[in-house]
Design an enzyme around this catalytic site. Structure first.
Site, PDB file in Angstrom:
ATOM      1  N   LYS A 265       0.860  -1.192   0.000  1.00  0.00           N
ATOM      2  CA  LYS A 265       0.000   0.000   0.000  1.00  0.00           C
ATOM      3  C   LYS A 265       0.896   1.241   0.000  1.00  0.00           C
ATOM      4  O   LYS A 265       1.903   1.265   0.731  1.00  0.00           O
ATOM      5  CB  LYS A 265      -0.890  -0.037   1.255  1.00  0.00           C
ATOM      6  CG  LYS A 265      -1.986   1.013   1.290  1.00  0.00           C
ATOM      7  CD  LYS A 265      -2.939   0.759   2.455  1.00  0.00           C
ATOM      8  CE  LYS A 265      -4.072   1.758   2.507  1.00  0.00           C
ATOM      9  NZ  LYS A 265      -5.022   1.498   3.607  1.00  0.00           N
TER      10      LYS A 265
ATOM     11  N   SER B  15      -9.858   0.971   2.586  1.00  0.00           N
ATOM     12  CA  SER B  15      -9.059   1.797   1.710  1.00  0.00           C
ATOM     13  C   SER B  15      -7.891   1.045   1.048  1.00  0.00           C
ATOM     14  O   SER B  15      -7.279   1.562   0.113  1.00  0.00           O
ATOM     15  CB  SER B  15      -8.492   2.982   2.499  1.00  0.00           C
ATOM     16  OG  SER B  15      -7.576   2.524   3.485  1.00  0.00           O
TER      17      SER B  15
ATOM     18  N   SER C  57      -9.829  -1.131   6.916  1.00  0.00           N
ATOM     19  CA  SER C  57      -9.315  -1.013   5.548  1.00  0.00           C
ATOM     20  C   SER C  57      -8.578  -2.211   4.982  1.00  0.00           C
ATOM     21  O   SER C  57      -8.302  -2.247   3.793  1.00  0.00           O
ATOM     22  CB  SER C  57      -8.402   0.201   5.444  1.00  0.00           C
ATOM     23  OG  SER C  57      -9.204   1.334   5.297  1.00  0.00           O
TER      24      SER C  57
HETATM   25  N1  GLN Z   1     -13.116   3.364   5.979  1.00  0.00           N
HETATM   26  C1  GLN Z   1     -12.471   3.855   7.142  1.00  0.00           C
HETATM   27  C2  GLN Z   1     -12.097   5.307   6.952  1.00  0.00           C
HETATM   28  O1  GLN Z   1     -12.359   5.817   5.920  1.00  0.00           O
HETATM   29  C3  GLN Z   1     -11.291   3.005   7.474  1.00  0.00           C
HETATM   30  C4  GLN Z   1     -10.021   3.462   6.899  1.00  0.00           C
HETATM   31  C5  GLN Z   1      -8.861   2.580   7.252  1.00  0.00           C
HETATM   32  O2  GLN Z   1      -9.012   1.581   7.965  1.00  0.00           O
HETATM   33  N2  GLN Z   1      -7.683   3.021   6.838  1.00  0.00           N
HETATM   34  O3  GLN Z   1     -11.562   5.930   7.805  1.00  0.00           O
END
Ligand code: GLN
Length: 459
Positions: free
Chosen positions: A71, A146, A170
């Site tokens: 990532k 994400s 995410s």
């Molecule tokens: N969807 C969550 C957010 O937008 C989780 C993001 C993540 O775990 N990096 O914050």
């Protein structure tokens, strides 16, 4: 499966170079459509050749010859750490994050950097400045986020293992939508050194892979305390590979029926319930009903906390040292979080919203810990709904935020959790989430491994 691949590499029936070339060819062919990889490591083949020499002399490490995609919020020396953002588009990593150094020590080969929601903010993979990622398993749908590009790269066969980060889900969310395994380790078990923060009190790096063995293998390599991250918790080294096939006979599994009410797609809960029944029938576990009070507050508590921590973390992106000024170049969701975090932190609110959110976080953490007095594992859905179609017009951010309802509690409690492929609904893969107590990560992966062996019965 990964154990067979590793066996073939060790025995010399395929070389590291051949494996890496195969991945690079697939990326070249399919990535223009899937868009899960933003940048390919141009040294990958040279590195593979060097590792082939080490394999021949039997000096090679645990990840020898395996291709890894990362990532782009994790620092890799010499590769672009864009965080999926125009803000850091031209920013090149100046050092290896602890997890990357660990991978290199064990002869894993970094194939390239994945796509992701900008600064890890999102649940769909549509928030990247470099275009959305397609779901390779469910064409036309979002891959989840994400860590969208990490999960989609694994599903598309672009790598053996990918790294993601998980603040509120995410890793698990895209793993579920793409039909692969995604693991959020216990907070403090993996060093965050070299990870660009979303919310530092919740962030954790973890692996995504097509099989549970690969998750355990990567955890064996990247876990452990580090002097570079004061939040890593000194703990006896966990051997992730020993006993991986021992099963979970005699353990107690908690099924939380309130989760059904929280699912807007009830069939997702049905997949979880029937997988849990399957575990009872075939794995010798005891299944009981549990209640986790307050988990329905997770989303409301999570976002104010993340907004504030993210706002403070982004102050360094003022265009002087790193990239371009963030407020001028970021996308809509990142700007919402910055402005929201700034507002919530204003003196006149005296931490009103933030403090309330912290209180709810604590209540959920305590409720989860209490549930673990009765059970070894908790099973939950990963997301309450199926992945939407790419391009669906969703104007209310709360609709996207709702994807995180079941994943946030594990981040609040700091415990480990995994998404395992469990079924399919209308052509979309559906994962089941299994949670275990802090530092019970290896036992949790044992559960994932035996569930994997049961096969998906709900498809
Ligand atoms: N969807 C969550 C957010 O937008 C989780 C993001 C993540 O775990 N990096 O914050």
């Amino acid at each position: 499966m990964l154990p067979e691949v590793i066996g073939r590499i060790r025995s010399g029936s395929i070389s590291a170079e051949e494996r890496i070339r195969m991945f690079l060819e697939r990326i070249e062919l399919d990535n223009p459509h899937i868009n899960s990889v933003l940048h390919v490591n141009s040294n990958a083949i040279e590195e593979a050749k060097r590792i082939d020499e080490r394999i021949k002399t039997r000096q090679a490490g645990k990840l020898a010859g395996l291709g890894i995609i990362v990532k782009p919020n994790i620092s890799v020396k010499g590769l672009p750490i864009s965080c999926g953002s125009k803000v850091l588009e031209n920013y090149i990593g100046s050092f290896d994050a602890d997890v990357i150094s660990a991978i290199r020590r064990e002869d894993g080969i970094i194939l390239g950097m994945a796509n992701c929601d900008e600064f890890a903010s999102g649940s769909s993979g549509e928030n990247s400045a470099f275009g959305p990622t397609q779901n390779p398993t469910s064409p036309g749908r979002i891959p989840g986020g994400s860590s969208s590009g990490s999960a989609a790269s694994v599903a598309a066969g672009f790598c053996d293992i990918a790294l993601g980060s998980d603040t509120g889900g995410s890793i698990r969310n895209p793993a579920s939508h793409c039909g692969v395994f995604g693991f959020k380790p216990t907070y403090g078990l993996v060093s965050r050194h070299g990870l660009v923060d979303l919310s530092m009190s919740l962030d954790v790096i973890g692996p995504i892979c097509k099989d549970a063995y690969g998750i355990a293998l990567m955890m064996d390599v990247i876990s452990g305390s580090s002097e570079n991250d004061a939040k890593t918790i000194p703990h006896e080294r966990i051997d992730f590979l020993r006993g991986i096939d021992d099963g979970i006979k005699g353990k107690t599994v908690g099924l939380c029926s309130i989760a059904k009410e929280m699912c807007s797609e009830k069939r997702i809960y049905d997949v979880v319930e029937s997988t849990a029944e399957n575990m009872k029938k075939n794995l010798g576990v005891k299944l009981i009903d549990i209640d986790i009070p307050h988990i329905d507050l997770s989303v409301q508590a999570y976002y104010p906390l993340v907004y504030v921590e993210f706002f403070s973390g982004t102050r360094k992106f003022d265009g002087k040292k790193y990239g371009k000024p963030i407020e001028e170049f970021c996308g809509e969701e990142v700007l919402r979080r910055i402005l929201g975090g700034k507002e919530i932190s204003r003196a006149e609110y005296e931490g009103k919203y933030y403090r309330l959110a912290l209180k709810a976080k604590m209540a959920i953490k305590i409720a989860v810990e209490k549930a673990f007095e009765k059970v070894d594992f908790i099973v939950l859905p990963v997301t309450p709904k199926l992945p939407h179609r790419i391009g669906d017009k969703i104007t209310d951010p709360r609709v996207i935020y709702a994807y995180d309802a079941f994943t946030i509690p594990a981040n609040f409690a700091g415990i480990c959790a995994i998404s395992v492929p469990a079924g399919e609904i209308d052509g979309c893969p559906v994962g089941m989430q299994i949670l275990a107590k802090s530092f019970n990560d290896a036992t949790l992966l044992r559960a994932a491994r035996v569930i994997e062996r049961l096969g998906i019965k709900n498809a």
